[in-house]
Design a protein around this motif. Sequence first.
Motif, PDB file in Angstrom:
ATOM      1  N   THR A  84       0.785  -1.254   0.030  1.00 19.03           N
ATOM      2  CA  THR A  84       0.049   0.025   0.212  1.00 19.03           C
ATOM      3  C   THR A  84       0.738   1.358   0.090  1.00 19.03           C
ATOM      4  O   THR A  84       1.643   1.329   0.886  1.00 19.03           O
ATOM      5  CB  THR A  84      -0.941  -0.072   1.337  1.00 19.03           C
ATOM      6  OG1 THR A  84      -1.689  -1.255   1.197  1.00 19.03           O
ATOM      7  CG2 THR A  84      -1.601   1.172   1.294  1.00 19.03           C
ATOM      8  N   ILE A  85       0.488   2.302  -0.837  1.00 17.59           N
ATOM      9  CA  ILE A  85       1.496   3.429  -0.847  1.00 17.59           C
ATOM     10  C   ILE A  85       0.446   4.634  -1.147  1.00 17.59           C
ATOM     11  O   ILE A  85       0.988   5.930  -1.269  1.00 17.59           O
ATOM     12  CB  ILE A  85       2.092   3.526  -2.250  1.00 17.59           C
ATOM     13  CG1 ILE A  85       1.538   3.382  -3.457  1.00 17.59           C
ATOM     14  CG2 ILE A  85       3.461   2.204  -1.876  1.00 17.59           C
ATOM     15  CD1 ILE A  85       2.498   3.752  -4.732  1.00 17.59           C
ATOM     16  N   ASP A  86      -0.856   4.610  -0.873  1.00 20.38           N
ATOM     17  CA  ASP A  86      -1.851   5.543  -0.757  1.00 20.38           C
ATOM     18  C   ASP A  86      -3.047   5.204  -0.233  1.00 20.38           C
ATOM     19  O   ASP A  86      -3.459   3.869  -0.506  1.00 20.38           O
ATOM     20  CB  ASP A  86      -1.802   6.211  -1.823  1.00 20.38           C
ATOM     21  CG  ASP A  86      -2.217   7.905  -1.921  1.00 20.38           C
ATOM     22  OD1 ASP A  86      -2.456   8.422  -0.710  1.00 20.38           O
ATOM     23  OD2 ASP A  86      -2.263   8.620  -2.749  1.00 20.38           O
ATOM     24  N   CYS A  87      -3.962   6.059   0.543  1.00 26.48           N
ATOM     25  CA  CYS A  87      -5.242   5.884   0.566  1.00 26.48           C
ATOM     26  C   CYS A  87      -5.919   7.236   0.848  1.00 26.48           C
ATOM     27  O   CYS A  87      -5.191   8.276   0.769  1.00 26.48           O
ATOM     28  CB  CYS A  87      -5.287   4.994   2.073  1.00 26.48           C
ATOM     29  SG  CYS A  87      -4.723   5.967   3.556  1.00 26.48           S
ATOM     30  N   CYS A  88      -7.232   7.209   1.213  1.00 27.98           N
ATOM     31  CA  CYS A  88      -7.934   8.454   1.390  1.00 27.98           C
ATOM     32  C   CYS A  88      -7.508   9.140   2.581  1.00 27.98           C
ATOM     33  O   CYS A  88      -7.575  10.455   2.526  1.00 27.98           O
ATOM     34  CB  CYS A  88      -9.618   8.313   1.346  1.00 27.98           C
ATOM     35  SG  CYS A  88     -10.124   7.599   3.171  1.00 27.98           S
ATOM     36  N   MET A  89      -7.063   8.577   3.690  1.00 23.48           N
ATOM     37  CA  MET A  89      -6.701   9.166   4.884  1.00 23.48           C
ATOM     38  C   MET A  89      -7.713   9.855   5.767  1.00 23.48           C
ATOM     39  O   MET A  89      -7.451  10.759   6.502  1.00 23.48           O
ATOM     40  CB  MET A  89      -5.311  10.107   4.722  1.00 23.48           C
ATOM     41  CG  MET A  89      -4.129   9.536   3.986  1.00 23.48           C
ATOM     42  SD  MET A  89      -2.743  10.717   4.011  1.00 23.48           S
ATOM     43  CE  MET A  89      -1.471   9.831   3.123  1.00 23.48           C
ATOM     44  N   GLU A  90      -8.958   9.466   5.251  1.00 24.19           N
ATOM     45  CA  GLU A  90     -10.119  10.141   5.855  1.00 24.19           C
ATOM     46  C   GLU A  90     -11.293   9.105   6.430  1.00 24.19           C
ATOM     47  O   GLU A  90     -11.894   9.574   7.503  1.00 24.19           O
ATOM     48  CB  GLU A  90     -10.831  10.875   4.706  1.00 24.19           C
ATOM     49  CG  GLU A  90      -9.938  12.279   4.275  1.00 24.19           C
ATOM     50  CD  GLU A  90     -10.460  13.288   3.045  1.00 24.19           C
ATOM     51  OE1 GLU A  90     -11.588  12.470   2.534  1.00 24.19           O
ATOM     52  OE2 GLU A  90     -10.011  14.211   2.790  1.00 24.19           O
ATOM     53  N   CYS A  91     -11.284   8.195   5.662  1.00 25.43           N
ATOM     54  CA  CYS A  91     -12.450   7.096   6.131  1.00 25.43           C
ATOM     55  C   CYS A  91     -12.174   6.471   7.692  1.00 25.43           C
ATOM     56  O   CYS A  91     -11.006   6.483   8.176  1.00 25.43           O
ATOM     57  CB  CYS A  91     -12.709   6.292   5.202  1.00 25.43           C
ATOM     58  SG  CYS A  91     -11.445   4.943   4.945  1.00 25.43           S
ATOM     59  N   ASP A  92     -12.991   5.773   7.977  1.00 27.25           N
ATOM     60  CA  ASP A  92     -12.854   5.032   9.208  1.00 27.25           C
ATOM     61  C   ASP A  92     -11.847   4.296   9.378  1.00 27.25           C
ATOM     62  O   ASP A  92     -11.211   3.894  10.330  1.00 27.25           O
ATOM     63  CB  ASP A  92     -14.226   4.407   9.832  1.00 27.25           C
ATOM     64  CG  ASP A  92     -14.769   3.438   8.952  1.00 27.25           C
ATOM     65  OD1 ASP A  92     -14.730   3.702   7.689  1.00 27.25           O
ATOM     66  OD2 ASP A  92     -15.713   2.644   9.412  1.00 27.25           O
ATOM     67  N   MET A  93     -11.837   3.278   8.236  1.00 29.99           N
ATOM     68  CA  MET A  93     -10.638   2.385   8.174  1.00 29.99           C
ATOM     69  C   MET A  93      -9.348   2.859   8.192  1.00 29.99           C
ATOM     70  O   MET A  93      -8.435   2.355   9.003  1.00 29.99           O
ATOM     71  CB  MET A  93     -11.000   1.502   6.687  1.00 29.99           C
ATOM     72  CG  MET A  93     -12.215   0.853   6.710  1.00 29.99           C
ATOM     73  SD  MET A  93     -12.613  -0.247   8.461  1.00 29.99           S
ATOM     74  CE  MET A  93     -11.436  -1.760   8.267  1.00 29.99           C
ATOM     75  N   CYS A  94      -9.298   3.991   7.467  1.00 36.98           N
ATOM     76  CA  CYS A  94      -8.083   4.456   7.495  1.00 36.98           C
ATOM     77  C   CYS A  94      -7.385   5.247   8.736  1.00 36.98           C
ATOM     78  O   CYS A  94      -6.359   4.859   9.141  1.00 36.98           O
ATOM     79  CB  CYS A  94      -7.837   5.771   6.337  1.00 36.98           C
ATOM     80  SG  CYS A  94      -7.850   5.036   4.479  1.00 36.98           S
ATOM     81  N   ASP A  95      -8.427   5.705   9.396  1.00 38.31           N
ATOM     82  CA  ASP A  95      -8.403   6.250  10.621  1.00 38.31           C
ATOM     83  C   ASP A  95      -7.912   5.198  11.584  1.00 38.31           C
ATOM     84  O   ASP A  95      -7.135   5.486  12.641  1.00 38.31           O
ATOM     85  CB  ASP A  95      -9.745   7.017  11.252  1.00 38.31           C
ATOM     86  CG  ASP A  95      -9.986   8.372  10.442  1.00 38.31           C
ATOM     87  OD1 ASP A  95      -8.695   8.746  10.003  1.00 38.31           O
ATOM     88  OD2 ASP A  95     -10.949   8.926  10.660  1.00 38.31           O
TER      89      ASP A  95
END
Length: 354
Positions: A84-95
């Motif tokens: 993994t090298i990116d994600c939204c950084m906003e949703c509950d899973m990322c949090d």
Amino acid sequence: KQWYQRRVAITAGTINRPKVGDNDVKFDIKYCGMCHSDVHFVCNDFGGAMYPIVPGHELVGVVTEVGGNVSRVGVGSLVAVGCTIDCCMECDMCDNGEENYCRKGGHTHTYNSNKTHGHIGGNQETQNFGGYSKSEVVHERFIVKLPDDTPDLAKVAPLVCAGITMWDPLRYYGATKGDKKMKIGIVGIGGLGTMGIKLASTLGHEVVAVSSSDKKVELAKEKGALHYVDTSSPASINSHNNSLDLILNTVSAPHNLMTYLGLLSTNGTLVQLGAVATPLQFYQFPLLAQRKSIAGSMVGGMKSLQECVDFCVEKDIYPDIEIVDASKVDEIFINLSKANAGGLRYVLDIEASF
């Protein structure tokens, strides 16, 4: 060359990497693991191949430049990057540190993926290129920090794929906490399976290796399995029927799930880890009668990945590897497309390849 029954050319080329932004880390890649899924992506077995593809999602190297906001690593730090090298950084899973399950468009894979979340620099119209290359630039969030005295960087590379693939379901189902002992089955005694055996046995669990013949008994027990089930033998299956709390299934070819469901105890879970491109069938009655479950798991988030690498380096747990250079890529892809008899993970020596 032709390999894996496809016409796919493997050649050297030139790619561009993004400039280092405020939150980015640039590092020279020293080693990159060669994963079975690299073969699937290159051959378009999953669909969506974005040629030209530069594979590789098991990167290990040395930091050469950091952005102004980067605080966890500096120039000279040893680092790794996984799937993994990116994600939204906003949703509950990322949090929650589970970036691999990002709800807003999914996580961005290290290669053969679009730059969908805005945290990767460079030309936004081009796809990502992986670790069969000399360097990479990644947002600090997706960097795994390694101890400065890590003894063997080549062995670390497969931890960020094979290691986390086995660690994360163990973690999710409570096997890494140390407060309970489980009877855990590992199906498929290849590069993934042998790593799973090492992890589960080091964590103190009773490990049952499961394979389609008796050819890997010695290998499995050498890696830490206490028991062995040969699924071609009804007597061998019956010796462990209805006894396993958790099964991690690494098989990536079409297969019958019913044998493994029979091995599960009441409330047991069969976790699918192998990427099978065709539908699998099973009867639901064993699930109903004993409250058994079939689940899936895909690598792990950054918190879990750092935990996995820290644990493995501390306990000296690594996959069995063979180091190769780029001249062997074609040969290794042929090997990866077949059964992994010795449980090896291949690691590309980048410096020796350029």
